[in-house]
Design a protein around this motif. Structure first.
Motif, short mmCIF file in Angstrom:
data_model
loop_
_atom_site.label_atom_id
_atom_site.label_comp_id
_atom_site.label_asym_id
_atom_site.label_seq_id
_atom_site.Cartn_x
_atom_site.Cartn_y
_atom_site.Cartn_z
N SER A 138 0.84 -1.21 0.00
CA SER A 138 0.00 0.00 0.00
C SER A 138 0.87 1.26 0.00
CB SER A 138 -0.94 -0.01 1.21
OG SER A 138 -1.75 -1.18 1.18
N ASP A 181 -4.63 -3.02 -5.15
CA ASP A 181 -3.98 -3.33 -3.88
C ASP A 181 -4.64 -4.57 -3.28
OD1 ASP A 181 -2.30 -3.07 -1.70
OD2 ASP A 181 -3.35 -1.36 -0.80
N THR A 197 -4.55 -4.25 4.83
CA THR A 197 -5.43 -4.33 3.65
C THR A 197 -6.16 -5.67 3.66
OG1 THR A 197 -3.77 -3.01 2.48
CG2 THR A 197 -5.49 -4.02 1.14
N ARG A 214 -4.49 2.86 2.60
CA ARG A 214 -4.24 2.84 4.04
C ARG A 214 -3.11 1.87 4.36
NH1 ARG A 214 -8.59 4.40 6.96
NH2 ARG A 214 -7.07 4.48 8.66
MG MG Z 1 -1.74 -2.98 2.45
#
Ligand code: MG
Ligand code: GTP
Length: 195
Positions: free
Chosen positions: A37, A75, A59, A51
């Protein structure tokens, strides 16, 4: 690419939630906490649109970032995060695999490993899987700022050897802190996604 416009367009746990678009997609895979991320934020010039967290397992969904209406960055949750139950980890595995398999517009998979550590059995498995399915991929060694420039080549050799990379397999060092590798990674991504 100089990115100005980017938005989180879809958050998915299953196929019918993926964007209905034919734009090329680039996805990021690797161990939890490896810096997927963070790398996305660096590539799109945003501090925290994706985030991130000091603790692994941040995530948990498949997040599609629309970049300049030219491509998506995807992601994914990381693997190898010990603190979740086995059934949850199997659910994640299935979710990630069903995205990676048979997504026609997926033009490049970026496999992230930490520059400081020898790749894990899971990293190796991921690499074998990419090879087996003939997916276009490259490997990125994250957190390069943690190793002095003079010592990085040594770490790249360890990673190449442990994963069993072929001579032609691309390995790029990257730092989300220092922005190292950003231009080179963009070049490779643009070429792989036909931009
Ligand atoms: Mg992540
Ligand atoms: P999951 O979402 O749990 O799979 O993790 P992730 O791979 O998305 O990792 P994330 O980007 O959340 O980063 C994990 C931690 O590593 C955070 O504390 C980041 O600040 C740190 N980190 C990421 N990239 C770098 C880097 O290039 N250098 C340094 N020093 N720290 C980094």
């Amino acid at each position: 690419m100089e990115v100005r416009n980017v938005s989180l367009e879809a958050v998915a746990v299953e196929k019918n939630q993926y964007p209905k678009s034919n734009l090329p997609e680039v996805s990021f895979v690797g161990r939890s906490n490896v810096g997927k991320s963070s790398l996305i934020n660096t590539m799109i010039n945003r501090k925290s649109l994706a985030r991130t967290s000091k603790t692994p397992g941040k995530t948990r969904t498949i997040n599609f970032y629309n970049v300049e209406d030219l491509l998506y960055f995807v992601d994914l949750p990381g693997y190898g995060y010990a603190k979740i139950s086995r059934s949850e980890s199997e659910k994640w595995g299935a979710m990630i695999e069903s995205y990676l398999k048979g997504r026609e517009q997926l033009k490049a998979i970026i496999l992230l490993v930490d520059i400081r550590h020898e790749p894990s059995a899971n990293d190796k498995m991921m690499y074998e899987w990419l090879k087996h399915y003939n997916h276009p991929f490259i490997v990125v060694a994250t957190k390069a700022d943690k190793i002095s420039r003079g010592r990085r080549d040594k770490h790249y050799s360890v990673i190449r050897k442990a994963l069993g990379l072929k001579r032609d397999d691309v390995l790029i060092g990257f730092s989300s802190e220092a922005k190292d590798g950003k231009d080179m990674l963009w070049e490779v991504i643009e070429e792989m996604s036909g931009l």
